[in-house]
Design an enzyme around this catalytic site. Structure first.
Site, PDB file in Angstrom:
ATOM      1  N   GLN A  10      35.620  50.019  38.597  1.00 36.90           N
ATOM      2  CA  GLN A  10      34.208  49.882  38.958  1.00 36.90           C
ATOM      3  C   GLN A  10      33.487  51.229  38.869  1.00 36.90           C
ATOM      4  OE1 GLN A  10      33.218  46.765  42.044  1.00 36.90           O
ATOM      5  NE2 GLN A  10      35.302  47.238  42.678  1.00 36.90           N
ATOM      6  N   SER A  91      42.190  51.306  39.552  1.00 41.13           N
ATOM      7  CA  SER A  91      41.737  50.312  40.519  1.00 41.13           C
ATOM      8  C   SER A  91      41.644  48.931  39.852  1.00 41.13           C
ATOM      9  CB  SER A  91      40.404  50.743  41.135  1.00 41.13           C
ATOM     10  OG  SER A  91      40.028  49.897  42.195  1.00 41.13           O
ATOM     11  N   LEU A  92      40.447  48.376  39.734  1.00 39.01           N
ATOM     12  CA  LEU A  92      40.274  47.084  39.067  1.00 39.01           C
ATOM     13  C   LEU A  92      40.906  47.077  37.672  1.00 39.01           C
ATOM     14  CD1 LEU A  92      38.123  45.706  36.782  1.00 39.01           C
ATOM     15  CD2 LEU A  92      39.087  44.290  38.592  1.00 39.01           C
ATOM     16  N   ARG A 116      38.768  38.505  44.572  1.00 39.80           N
ATOM     17  CA  ARG A 116      39.040  39.835  45.129  1.00 39.80           C
ATOM     18  C   ARG A 116      37.735  40.543  45.475  1.00 39.80           C
ATOM     19  NH1 ARG A 116      39.715  45.073  42.590  1.00 39.80           N
ATOM     20  NH2 ARG A 116      41.334  46.377  43.572  1.00 39.80           N
ATOM     21  N   HIS A 198      39.727  50.850  48.978  1.00 47.21           N
ATOM     22  CA  HIS A 198      40.982  51.596  49.042  1.00 47.21           C
ATOM     23  C   HIS A 198      41.139  52.420  50.317  1.00 47.21           C
ATOM     24  CE1 HIS A 198      41.718  50.284  44.989  1.00 47.21           C
ATOM     25  NE2 HIS A 198      40.585  50.807  44.588  1.00 47.21           N
ATOM     26  N   GLN A 247      47.297  47.579  46.860  1.00 54.16           N
ATOM     27  CA  GLN A 247      46.242  48.387  46.241  1.00 54.16           C
ATOM     28  C   GLN A 247      44.893  48.247  46.943  1.00 54.16           C
ATOM     29  OE1 GLN A 247      43.570  47.513  43.249  1.00 54.16           O
ATOM     30  NE2 GLN A 247      44.704  48.578  41.650  1.00 54.16           N
TER      31      GLN A 247
END
Length: 320
Positions: A10, A91-92, A116, A198, A247
């Site tokens: 993102q 991440s994503l 999510r 996170h 995560q």
């Protein structure tokens, strides 16, 4: 030469992304239309026309970026691009990597990251959480500056040496920013994000996400995928699932991920997604890495024309 393909997370999205590639290759639009039907969202229209505020909603951003990465990977393969030795995603982007490595079906992943995003947004009411980028301060100092603050705040992304993102409650993040500035940070700025990702504030999302994740079929990747939580390759399907769940509330160990791939001989990277965020981080982590971005038609053509990406030469330019 050993190749790694990495997928951004993102923050890399923008209205109009991949437009020039989609005009040349219909499969890009087809992927977005398939993803949009899967979650009943006009994803391609949002990507093309905005508004930016809608694209920035995390439950829209996540499937949009996943789709962008997957479409570019399919295009890369269709044009004769070389298979990598490793994949990873920030991440994503880790979900994009797993789809492209054959671990998760594309439409399953679209549904998964859409959910999510919803769970992550709902975990913390708007305005109660924050993230900030800390530049020019060592990891140990950032950790210490966060530990001195009451409430919830901690490192969320170890992006590159001297570039760490922190996350937590808005009040605690602001206090940690001031601590980092006093400790000598070159810059410490609040980020315009939709939630404090996170960090421990994402814990409430874990149970809901686990319930969705358990119903998704996961296979071992055909290409090794290095995971964010520990910079390691999963040992089995259950390990993949556990790393994805962890995560949510654990920091992204991106420096470790990159060093893991380099230790295995990777010396050339392709950023498979819009923007050049990861390319910038690579320069901070190790300038010897060659990087090419696939997010534009020029970038795609440049990558395909590089002899190094066909394994013929010793080096490539950095693609900037």
């Amino acid at each position: 030469m050993s190749l790694g393909i990495v997928f951004p997370g993102q923050g890399s999205q923008s209205v109009g992304m991949l437009a020039d590639i989609a005009a040349e290759f219909p499969l890009v639009r087809e992927h977005f239309e398939q993803a949009g039907k899967t979650i009943d969202v006009g994803l391609w229209q949002i990507v093309c026309e905005g508004p930016e505020e809608l694209l920035a909603r995390t439950e829209v951003t996540q499937p949009a970026l996943l789709t962008a990465g997957v479409a570019l990977w399919v295009l890369w393969q269709s044009q004769g691009g070389r298979a990598p030795a490793f994949m990873a995603g920030h991440s994503l982007g880790e979900y994009s990597a797993l789809v492209c490595a054959g671990a998760i079906e594309f439409t399953d992943a679209v549904r998964l990251v859409h959910q999510r995003g919803k769970f992550m947004r709902e975990a913390v009411p708007q305005g109660e959480g924050a993230m900030a980028a800390i530049l020019g301060l060592d990891e140990a100092d950032v950790i210490s500056c966060c530990a001195e603050v009451p409430g919830i705040v901690s490192p969320a992304n170890f992006n590159a040496p001297g570039q760490i993102v922190i996350a937590g409650t808005a009040e605690s993040v602001q206090a940690a920013v001031e601590n980092c500035q006093n400790a000598g940070a070159r810059r410490a700025v609040l980020l315009n994000v939709s939630g404090p990702f996170h960090c421990a504030l994402m814990k409430p999302a874990e149970d809901d996400f686990a319930a969705v994740l358990k119903d998704v079929q996961i296979r071992m990747p055909s290409i090794p995928v290095v995971h964010n939580v520990d910079g390691k390759v999963a040992v089995d399907e259950a390990d993949v699932r556990n790393k994805l769940l962890a995560q949510l509330a654990e920091p992204v160990q991106w420096i470790t991920c990159v060093k893991t791939m380099m230790a295995e001989g990777v010396d050339s990277m392709i950023e498979c997604g819009p923007g050049k965020v990861l390319a910038g981080l690579f320069k901070r982590i190790d300038r010897s890495l060659s990087v090419v971005n696939l997010g534009t038609l020029d970038g795609l053509n440049q990558a395909l024309s590089k002899d190094v990406l066909a394994g013929k030469n010793d080096r490539a330019s950095d693609g900037e």
